[in-house]
Design an enzyme around this catalytic site. Structure first.
Site, PDB file in Angstrom:
ATOM      1  N   ARG A  62      40.289  23.507  42.427  1.00 46.56           N
ATOM      2  CA  ARG A  62      40.510  24.385  41.275  1.00 46.56           C
ATOM      3  C   ARG A  62      39.583  25.593  41.389  1.00 46.56           C
ATOM      4  O   ARG A  62      38.449  25.570  40.901  1.00 46.56           O
ATOM      5  CB  ARG A  62      40.243  23.627  39.969  1.00 46.56           C
ATOM      6  CG  ARG A  62      41.195  22.468  39.739  1.00 46.56           C
ATOM      7  CD  ARG A  62      40.809  21.687  38.493  1.00 46.56           C
ATOM      8  NE  ARG A  62      41.739  20.600  38.214  1.00 46.56           N
ATOM      9  CZ  ARG A  62      41.602  19.750  37.208  1.00 46.56           C
ATOM     10  NH1 ARG A  62      40.553  19.849  36.391  1.00 46.56           N
ATOM     11  NH2 ARG A  62      42.489  18.793  37.006  1.00 46.56           N
ATOM     12  N   ASP A 122      37.808  29.178  40.836  1.00 48.02           N
ATOM     13  CA  ASP A 122      37.400  29.856  39.613  1.00 48.02           C
ATOM     14  C   ASP A 122      38.036  31.237  39.495  1.00 48.02           C
ATOM     15  O   ASP A 122      38.659  31.741  40.432  1.00 48.02           O
ATOM     16  CB  ASP A 122      35.878  29.999  39.568  1.00 48.02           C
ATOM     17  CG  ASP A 122      35.162  28.676  39.356  1.00 48.02           C
ATOM     18  OD1 ASP A 122      35.780  27.744  38.818  1.00 48.02           O
ATOM     19  OD2 ASP A 122      33.976  28.578  39.737  1.00 48.02           O
ATOM     20  N   ARG A 163      28.919  29.532  45.788  1.00 51.82           N
ATOM     21  CA  ARG A 163      28.384  30.804  45.304  1.00 51.82           C
ATOM     22  C   ARG A 163      26.877  30.720  45.065  1.00 51.82           C
ATOM     23  O   ARG A 163      26.151  31.707  45.256  1.00 51.82           O
ATOM     24  CB  ARG A 163      29.114  31.233  44.035  1.00 51.82           C
ATOM     25  CG  ARG A 163      30.556  31.670  44.297  1.00 51.82           C
ATOM     26  CD  ARG A 163      31.332  31.839  43.006  1.00 51.82           C
ATOM     27  NE  ARG A 163      30.657  32.773  42.111  1.00 51.82           N
ATOM     28  CZ  ARG A 163      30.907  32.856  40.808  1.00 51.82           C
ATOM     29  NH1 ARG A 163      31.813  32.044  40.242  1.00 51.82           N
ATOM     30  NH2 ARG A 163      30.260  33.735  40.058  1.00 51.82           N
TER      31      ARG A 163
END
Length: 261
Positions: free
Chosen positions: A51, A53, A203
């Site tokens: 999933r 972002d 990230r």
């Protein structure tokens, strides 16, 4: 009901992530499901391998869907692509799969790419598709910092406080950082590979390694941050637009060894 695997390519910029959103906010999942409803009336729910972002891109996302009709995989992909126009989403491959195949739960590996460009002039063609910094980075220092993260670790420092994973312990199989020519500057590519990732893990790692490359952290501080098991010890979380889900691994590749179209 026949089950199909779809390999999906998308620009994450216009979407609020992969997952279907409330209040009609655009998502990649909703775009694909709306196209499926044009082919076979009724609600459709697809399951994805990851999933992603808001703003994150996909070049090798995999999703599974059950359909009533026995579609030719080629015709299914062509029809979906027609109905998804003009959204920046495309099915680049489709395959009939066994009933026990699941895009998420059957996966044994996820692969991500992060693109970081260092140059003074604003990026043009890659706007929204890379993270830009102004000054070149120390490649060797970033590689030394990344070495602390490979293997089985508690990645509490490098996961979002909103992460819903049951455990912060993950095995990071690979972090490869390479340098490439880029008009007016240089591009750094971070390739990360693991069975699964925590929310914001990639990230958080890339943002921390950028600090190493910029000289704000030493490579050893990455290991110290990991050992702290404390989100506050993490470096900055980099923006999403340079991140791509590039591939998903399975015990048997559903898209391999099929007749040419």
């Amino acid at each position: 009901m026949p089950r199909y695997a779809l390999k999906i390519d998308y620009d994450g910029g216009p979407f609020q992530g992969w997952q279907r959103q409330a209040a009609g906010q655009p998502s990649v999942q909703a775009t694909v499901e709306a196209a499926l409803a044009r082919l076979e009336p009724g609600p459709h729910t697809i399951a994805a391998a990851g999933r992603t972002d808001t703003g994150v891109h996909g070049t090798g996302q995999v999703a599974t869907v059950d359909l009533a009709r026995d579609w030719s995989p080629f015709r299914l992909s062509e029809a979906l692509n027609w109905h998804m126009k003009p959204a920046p989403v495309a099915v680049i491959d489709a395959a009939r799969v066994p009933d026990d195949f699941h895009a998420r739960f059957s996966a044994t590996e996820r692969r991500y790419l992060f693109r970081l460009v260092a140059r003074r002039a604003p990026v043009t063609h890659d706007r929204g598709r890379v993270w830009q910094v102004l000054n070149p980075l120390d490649l060797a220092a970033m590689q030394a910092g990344a070495a602390h993260l490979v293997g089985l670790h508690d990645f509490t420092t490098f996961r979002s406080t909103m992460c819903q994973a049951k455990s912060p312990v993950k095995t990071l199989d690979e972090i490869t950082i390479t340098e490439h020519p880029y008009a007016g500057g240089v591009e750094y590519r971070f390739v990360l590979r693991a069975r699964s990732f925590l929310h914001n893990q990639v990230r958080s790692i890339v943002g921390t390694l950028e600090r190493v490359g910029a000289g704000g952290w030493s490579p050893d501080q990455v290991g110290e941050a990991l050992a702290a098991r404390d989100r506050a010890a993490c470096g900055p979380v980099c923006p999403p637009q340079g991140l791509y889900l590039t591939g998903v691994g399975y015990p048997v590749d559903p898209f391999a060894d099929r007749p040419a179209r």
